[in-house]
Motif scaffolding. Structure first.
Motif, PDB file in Angstrom:
ATOM      1  N   ASN A 107     -16.904  36.709  19.138  1.00 54.40           N
ATOM      2  CA  ASN A 107     -15.877  36.517  18.100  1.00 54.40           C
ATOM      3  C   ASN A 107     -16.470  36.171  16.735  1.00 54.40           C
ATOM      4  OD1 ASN A 107     -13.753  37.052  19.873  1.00 54.40           O
ATOM      5  ND2 ASN A 107     -13.803  34.946  20.632  1.00 54.40           N
ATOM      6  N   ALA A 108     -17.672  35.614  16.715  1.00 54.26           N
ATOM      7  CA  ALA A 108     -18.318  35.262  15.454  1.00 54.26           C
ATOM      8  C   ALA A 108     -19.358  36.303  15.028  1.00 54.26           C
ATOM      9  CB  ALA A 108     -18.986  33.891  15.578  1.00 54.26           C
ATOM     10  N   CYS A 109     -19.549  37.324  15.818  1.00 49.08           N
ATOM     11  CA  CYS A 109     -20.589  38.312  15.573  1.00 49.08           C
ATOM     12  C   CYS A 109     -20.110  39.380  14.584  1.00 49.08           C
ATOM     13  CB  CYS A 109     -21.005  38.964  16.883  1.00 49.08           C
ATOM     14  SG  CYS A 109     -22.261  40.239  16.698  1.00 49.08           S
ATOM     15  N   ALA A 110     -20.831  39.515  13.480  1.00 51.26           N
ATOM     16  CA  ALA A 110     -20.483  40.514  12.459  1.00 51.26           C
ATOM     17  C   ALA A 110     -20.654  41.937  12.995  1.00 51.26           C
ATOM     18  CB  ALA A 110     -21.342  40.310  11.212  1.00 51.26           C
ATOM     19  N   VAL A 111     -21.671  42.159  13.809  1.00 47.95           N
ATOM     20  CA  VAL A 111     -21.909  43.482  14.384  1.00 47.95           C
ATOM     21  C   VAL A 111     -20.725  43.861  15.282  1.00 47.95           C
ATOM     22  CG1 VAL A 111     -23.401  44.852  15.901  1.00 47.95           C
ATOM     23  CG2 VAL A 111     -24.418  43.279  14.249  1.00 47.95           C
ATOM     24  N   HIS A 112     -20.288  42.924  16.106  1.00 53.67           N
ATOM     25  CA  HIS A 112     -19.156  43.152  17.013  1.00 53.67           C
ATOM     26  C   HIS A 112     -17.908  43.552  16.220  1.00 53.67           C
ATOM     27  CE1 HIS A 112     -16.835  42.545  20.721  1.00 53.67           C
ATOM     28  NE2 HIS A 112     -15.910  41.981  19.954  1.00 53.67           N
ATOM     29  N   LYS A 113     -17.644  42.834  15.145  1.00 47.09           N
ATOM     30  CA  LYS A 113     -16.442  43.106  14.337  1.00 47.09           C
ATOM     31  C   LYS A 113     -16.452  44.511  13.733  1.00 47.09           C
ATOM     32  CE  LYS A 113     -15.607  38.286  13.204  1.00 47.09           C
ATOM     33  NZ  LYS A 113     -15.635  37.256  12.173  1.00 47.09           N
ATOM     34  N   ILE A 114     -17.554  44.918  13.161  1.00 49.25           N
ATOM     35  CA  ILE A 114     -17.609  46.246  12.541  1.00 49.25           C
ATOM     36  C   ILE A 114     -17.617  47.344  13.602  1.00 49.25           C
ATOM     37  CG2 ILE A 114     -20.134  46.377  12.279  1.00 49.25           C
ATOM     38  CD1 ILE A 114     -17.588  47.739   9.756  1.00 49.25           C
ATOM     39  N   MET A 115     -18.252  47.099  14.726  1.00 48.42           N
ATOM     40  CA  MET A 115     -18.315  48.107  15.784  1.00 48.42           C
ATOM     41  C   MET A 115     -16.959  48.329  16.453  1.00 48.42           C
ATOM     42  SD  MET A 115     -21.158  49.632  15.860  1.00 48.42           S
ATOM     43  CE  MET A 115     -21.409  49.463  14.115  1.00 48.42           C
ATOM     44  N   ILE A 116     -16.100  47.326  16.451  1.00 49.34           N
ATOM     45  CA  ILE A 116     -14.726  47.515  16.934  1.00 49.34           C
ATOM     46  C   ILE A 116     -14.009  48.507  16.022  1.00 49.34           C
ATOM     47  CG2 ILE A 116     -12.455  46.416  17.114  1.00 49.34           C
ATOM     48  CD1 ILE A 116     -13.850  43.987  18.325  1.00 49.34           C
ATOM     49  N   LYS A 117     -14.203  48.362  14.721  1.00 43.11           N
ATOM     50  CA  LYS A 117     -13.574  49.297  13.770  1.00 43.11           C
ATOM     51  C   LYS A 117     -14.119  50.716  13.955  1.00 43.11           C
ATOM     52  CE  LYS A 117     -12.491  45.943  10.176  1.00 43.11           C
ATOM     53  NZ  LYS A 117     -12.678  45.558   8.780  1.00 43.11           N
ATOM     54  N   VAL A 118     -15.421  50.826  14.117  1.00 42.40           N
ATOM     55  CA  VAL A 118     -16.043  52.139  14.332  1.00 42.40           C
ATOM     56  C   VAL A 118     -15.498  52.756  15.622  1.00 42.40           C
ATOM     57  CG1 VAL A 118     -18.221  53.336  14.827  1.00 42.40           C
ATOM     58  CG2 VAL A 118     -18.128  51.604  13.020  1.00 42.40           C
ATOM     59  N   ARG A 119     -15.459  51.973  16.687  1.00 42.06           N
ATOM     60  CA  ARG A 119     -14.938  52.465  17.976  1.00 42.06           C
ATOM     61  C   ARG A 119     -13.492  52.930  17.840  1.00 42.06           C
ATOM     62  NH1 ARG A 119     -13.117  47.998  21.747  1.00 42.06           N
ATOM     63  NH2 ARG A 119     -11.426  48.165  20.240  1.00 42.06           N
ATOM     64  N   ASP A 120     -12.654  52.103  17.228  1.00 39.07           N
ATOM     65  CA  ASP A 120     -11.234  52.439  17.115  1.00 39.07           C
ATOM     66  C   ASP A 120     -11.002  53.705  16.297  1.00 39.07           C
ATOM     67  OD1 ASP A 120     -10.668  50.261  18.683  1.00 39.07           O
ATOM     68  OD2 ASP A 120      -9.950  49.001  17.028  1.00 39.07           O
ATOM     69  N   ASN A 121     -11.735  53.855  15.216  1.00 35.56           N
ATOM     70  CA  ASN A 121     -11.584  55.057  14.393  1.00 35.56           C
ATOM     71  C   ASN A 121     -12.125  56.296  15.099  1.00 35.56           C
ATOM     72  OD1 ASN A 121     -10.309  54.372  11.740  1.00 35.56           O
ATOM     73  ND2 ASN A 121     -11.907  52.812  11.796  1.00 35.56           N
ATOM     74  N   THR A 122     -13.223  56.136  15.800  1.00 32.29           N
ATOM     75  CA  THR A 122     -13.789  57.250  16.562  1.00 32.29           C
ATOM     76  C   THR A 122     -12.833  57.666  17.671  1.00 32.29           C
ATOM     77  OG1 THR A 122     -16.024  56.456  16.090  1.00 32.29           O
ATOM     78  CG2 THR A 122     -15.789  57.996  17.920  1.00 32.29           C
ATOM     79  N   LEU A 123     -12.295  56.692  18.394  1.00 34.00           N
ATOM     80  CA  LEU A 123     -11.334  56.993  19.464  1.00 34.00           C
ATOM     81  C   LEU A 123     -10.095  57.694  18.925  1.00 34.00           C
ATOM     82  CD1 LEU A 123     -11.426  53.887  21.818  1.00 34.00           C
ATOM     83  CD2 LEU A 123     -11.919  56.253  22.422  1.00 34.00           C
ATOM     84  N   GLU A 124      -9.640  57.279  17.780  1.00 42.13           N
ATOM     85  CA  GLU A 124      -8.463  57.904  17.158  1.00 42.13           C
ATOM     86  C   GLU A 124      -8.711  59.401  16.930  1.00 42.13           C
ATOM     87  OE1 GLU A 124      -4.617  58.027  15.462  1.00 42.13           O
ATOM     88  OE2 GLU A 124      -5.591  56.434  16.596  1.00 42.13           O
ATOM     89  N   ILE A 125      -9.873  59.720  16.435  1.00 48.40           N
ATOM     90  CA  ILE A 125     -10.221  61.127  16.192  1.00 48.40           C
ATOM     91  C   ILE A 125     -10.328  61.886  17.513  1.00 48.40           C
ATOM     92  CG2 ILE A 125     -12.045  62.688  15.363  1.00 48.40           C
ATOM     93  CD1 ILE A 125     -12.638  60.443  13.227  1.00 48.40           C
ATOM     94  N   PHE A 126     -11.056  61.332  18.475  1.00 44.21           N
ATOM     95  CA  PHE A 126     -11.242  62.016  19.757  1.00 44.21           C
ATOM     96  C   PHE A 126      -9.933  62.164  20.527  1.00 44.21           C
ATOM     97  CE2 PHE A 126     -15.940  60.563  20.006  1.00 44.21           C
ATOM     98  CZ  PHE A 126     -16.335  61.671  19.286  1.00 44.21           C
ATOM     99  N   ARG A 127      -9.096  61.128  20.501  1.00 39.67           N
ATOM    100  CA  ARG A 127      -7.812  61.192  21.215  1.00 39.67           C
ATOM    101  C   ARG A 127      -6.879  62.240  20.624  1.00 39.67           C
ATOM    102  NH1 ARG A 127      -7.123  54.804  21.517  1.00 39.67           N
ATOM    103  NH2 ARG A 127      -8.055  54.439  23.561  1.00 39.67           N
ATOM    104  N   ASN A 128      -6.969  62.425  19.331  1.00 38.68           N
ATOM    105  CA  ASN A 128      -6.084  63.363  18.642  1.00 38.68           C
ATOM    106  C   ASN A 128      -6.697  64.744  18.452  1.00 38.68           C
ATOM    107  OD1 ASN A 128      -3.787  61.632  18.268  1.00 38.68           O
ATOM    108  ND2 ASN A 128      -5.066  60.480  16.856  1.00 38.68           N
ATOM    109  N   THR A 129      -7.799  64.986  19.121  1.00 39.50           N
ATOM    110  CA  THR A 129      -8.443  66.295  19.052  1.00 39.50           C
ATOM    111  C   THR A 129      -8.609  66.822  20.473  1.00 39.50           C
ATOM    112  OG1 THR A 129      -9.691  65.576  17.111  1.00 39.50           O
ATOM    113  CG2 THR A 129     -10.463  67.553  18.219  1.00 39.50           C
ATOM    114  N   SER A 130      -8.088  68.008  20.698  1.00 39.28           N
ATOM    115  CA  SER A 130      -8.247  68.637  22.014  1.00 39.28           C
ATOM    116  C   SER A 130      -9.222  69.795  21.867  1.00 39.28           C
ATOM    117  CB  SER A 130      -6.904  69.140  22.534  1.00 39.28           C
ATOM    118  OG  SER A 130      -6.491  70.279  21.801  1.00 39.28           O
TER     119      SER A 130
END
Length: 136
Positions: A107-130
């Protein structure tokens, strides 16, 4: 970085998805059309077959073909089958979570926080692309 296995797997799937009919296509045909080593492609297509994305037929007129309509093949599935976790670090992975050895508090890790954003945005693209979106 995207592995060659995943890159070539996507190229082969797109090639198969572009075929008007779902007839089997020989590995050599895909290999030549997409400039992929036939031996390497064989391994990739076998993986996709084992995971239920492709079917195959042996003998004359044989080869590989899509089992599903390209619209029903989300890129999240393809990426996870060929590449593994979508997340760049294990502590933010939804399907392959692992706590980082060097991190006392996620919860205090800066890397963890930014990587959640990267993961969520990447998943959004992959989920919406067939596969269909990449084929036409």
């Amino acid at each position: 970085m995207l592995s060659k296995k995943t890159k070539y797997g996507i190229k082969a799937l797109v090639y198969l998805a572009k075929q008007e009919k779902r007839l089997p296509i020989q590995i050599s045909t895909i290999s030549q059309a997409e400039n992929i080593s036939q031996k390497f492609l064989e391994s990739i297509l076998l993986t996709l077959k084992k995971k239920g994305i492709l079917g195959s037929k042996k003998g004359k007129g044989g080869g590989y073909y899509l089992l599903k309509d390209p619209k029903e093949v989300p890129m999240t599935n393809v990426m996870r089958l060929l590449e593994g976790p979508i997340a760049m670090v294990p502590c933010v992975s939804l399907n392959f979570y692992e706590k980082c050895d060097d991190c006392p508090d996620e919860n205090a890790c800066a890397v963890h926080k930014i990587m959640i954003k990267v993961r969520d945005n990447t998943l959004e693209i992959f989920r919406n692309t067939s596969l269909a979106d990449l084929s036409f």
